[in-house]
Scaffold this motif. Structure first.
Motif, PDB file in Angstrom:
ATOM      1  N   GLY A 340     -10.615  -9.131  -5.364  1.00 29.83           N
ATOM      2  CA  GLY A 340     -10.412  -7.855  -4.684  1.00 29.83           C
ATOM      3  C   GLY A 340     -10.168  -8.028  -3.199  1.00 29.83           C
ATOM      4  N   ALA A 341     -10.977  -8.899  -2.568  1.00 33.17           N
ATOM      5  CA  ALA A 341     -10.812  -9.164  -1.139  1.00 33.17           C
ATOM      6  C   ALA A 341      -9.476  -9.849  -0.868  1.00 33.17           C
ATOM      7  N   ALA A 342      -9.073 -10.759  -1.748  1.00 29.38           N
ATOM      8  CA  ALA A 342      -7.808 -11.490  -1.569  1.00 29.38           C
ATOM      9  C   ALA A 342      -6.606 -10.554  -1.692  1.00 29.38           C
ATOM     10  N   ILE A 343      -6.637  -9.648  -2.653  1.00 24.43           N
ATOM     11  CA  ILE A 343      -5.544  -8.685  -2.814  1.00 24.43           C
ATOM     12  C   ILE A 343      -5.465  -7.770  -1.588  1.00 24.43           C
ATOM     13  N   GLY A 344      -6.617  -7.490  -0.991  1.00 24.83           N
ATOM     14  CA  GLY A 344      -6.644  -6.667   0.210  1.00 24.83           C
ATOM     15  C   GLY A 344      -5.917  -7.285   1.381  1.00 24.83           C
ATOM     16  N   LEU A 345      -5.698  -8.607   1.347  1.00 23.23           N
ATOM     17  CA  LEU A 345      -4.985  -9.281   2.427  1.00 23.23           C
ATOM     18  C   LEU A 345      -3.495  -8.960   2.444  1.00 23.23           C
ATOM     19  N   ILE A 346      -2.976  -8.454   1.313  1.00 26.10           N
ATOM     20  CA  ILE A 346      -1.547  -8.142   1.220  1.00 26.10           C
ATOM     21  C   ILE A 346      -1.248  -6.894   2.038  1.00 26.10           C
ATOM     22  N   PRO A 347      -0.343  -6.976   3.020  1.00 27.83           N
ATOM     23  CA  PRO A 347      -0.010  -5.780   3.817  1.00 27.83           C
ATOM     24  C   PRO A 347       0.636  -4.707   2.949  1.00 27.83           C
TER      25      PRO A 347
END
Length: 419
Positions: A340-347
């Motif tokens: 979830g945190a990693a996907i949040g990195l996508i602008p």
């Protein structure tokens, strides 16, 4: 098998448009009107309240959508707000994913909002104590162009669009920038070098600025049916024409067409468009229709991904696929928070909307949703990237740290108390 696939598509269309989309549209209209009335005032408040800037920034980030958060970003480079305020704003924002969660699960939305608001404020003040903002700002100033170069570049660009929009749409106070001035470096970056508002000469502009009336009519027709679905009424059984499937299909099709015509797929709102929405009520209605179409399109993609994923896991047996998925979720556990945190990195907002849509289908634990909500920056990160990549990278890294830490803590309590 073909009938089963067709039913999954129709059910996903009905769910995306009537169970989620019509409520997203209603909430977007409400917050769009508030944004039209108050955004300029909020920005002036944050500029003059230095002591409480991280608090106000977190509040602006907390409002659904990206408009408030987008306006905060240029203020840092003008020296009007601290870098802690920028990070607090980005941590608090959920972008357009907030509309989906608010429409489908208000309790979870308010719970995430309350926790992320506190986390954002604490992180903002901590960042301001480190002196990181001063270092970033000093290095940015060393790279700035002088006024002569800026004036020369500014003259090379076409400024007809701004004048046309205000004349056509009726800007309440003329075209005025929010967070920066005409002709400064931020103006060149955000209004001329980045893809901004569509040119009024394009077919996409003419289509979206006419068809939004039809789109809001579909929303008005769909809203009573969406409310009926909330009360477990099978609207397809009310008539012999499968009304839910028909209206859902029409709504999804129109949403996809509007999204294609606006040429917005991952990120959908530029700083320029956010300004126009604040200046013109008609632009607010137009762009809120486009925002709604964008959100619904990605919700539909998320629902389809879920349905076809379940069907594929079960090799055509839907029940078996659901059982397999439950086993997979139990096995991944804590990894979902990191995902979830990693996907949040996508602008941008598209992938985040899909993540929330999957949560509404029970595919993702609340802790993972929280980690994604804190980590993601929505469209607000895009102006930061355009102005100064170094500051954008720092902001992204900083927002990811509390996302993982608090996500893991919430996961621990989620497993301990609710399982």
């Amino acid at each position: 098998m073909i009938d089963q696939i067709l039913n999954l598509i129709l059910d996903s269309a009905e769910a995306a448009f009537l169970e989620v989309g019509v409520f997203v549209g209603a909430v977007l209209l409400l917050f769009g009107f508030i944004n039209y009335k108050k955004s300029g005032a909020f920005i002036e408040t944050i500029k003059t309240s230095q002591k409480f800037q991280p608090v106000i920034g977190a509040f602006l980030g907390l409002t659904p959508g990206c408009g408030g958060a987008i306006f905060v970003m240029p203020l840092f480079f003008k020296g009007a707000v601290t870098f802690g305020t920028v990070t607090a704003t980005l941590i608090a924002t959920m972008g357009d994913a907030a509309f989906v969660l608010l429409a489908s699960s208000p309790l979870h939305y308010f719970l995430i909002s309350a926790i992320s608001f506190v986390v954002a404020i604490i992180t903002g003040y901590v960042v301001d104590k480190t002196g990181l903002g001063e270092s970033i700002l000093n290095k940015y100033k060393m790279r700035k162009k002088d006024k002569v170069d800026l004036d020369f570049e500014h003259k090379q660009y076409d400024h007809v669009l701004h004048e046309y929009e205000c004349e056509k749409m009726g800007c309440k106070n003329g075209y005025t920038h929010i967070g920066h001035e005409e002709g400064d470096e931020i103006d060149l970056l955000l209004h001329h070098e980045l893809k901004g508002h569509m040119s009024h000469e394009t077919f996409g502009y003419r289509f979206t600025h006419s068809a939004f009336y039809i789109y809001w009519f579909l929303m008005m027709v769909g809203l009573p049916l969406g409310i009926a679905l909330l009360f477990q009424v099978d609207i397809n059984e009310l008539t012999n024409i499968n009304l839910g499937h028909i209206l859902g299909t029409i709504g999804i099709t129109f949403s996809i067409i509007m999204t294609i015509m606006s040429k917005k797929f991952l990120d959908h709102e530029s700083h320029e468009e956010a300004e126009l929405k604040v200046m013109s009520l008609k632009e607010t209605f137009v762009h809120n229709a486009l925002d709604t179409a964008f959100v619904i399109t990605w919700v539909f993609i998320g629902f389809l991904a879920y349905e076809f994923g379940i069907l594929g896991l079960g090799a055509g047996d839907y029940a078996l696929g659901e059982a397999t998925m439950e086993g997979f979720l139990l096995a991944t556990g804590i990894l979902s928070v990191l995902i979830g945190a990693a996907i949040g990195l996508i602008p941008g907002c598209g992938p985040q909307i899909v993540f929330v849509a999957l949560f509404t289908r029970g595919l993702i634990p609340f802790a993972a949703l929280f980690a994604n909500a804190v980590s993601q920056d929505g469209d607000a990160l895009l102006p930061l990237l355009a102005i100064d990549r170094r500051s954008a990278i720092w902001a992204t890294v900083i927002s990811t740290i509390p996302a993982i830490i608090f996500g893991l803590l919430i996961y621990y309590f989620e497993i301990r108390w609710f399982n």
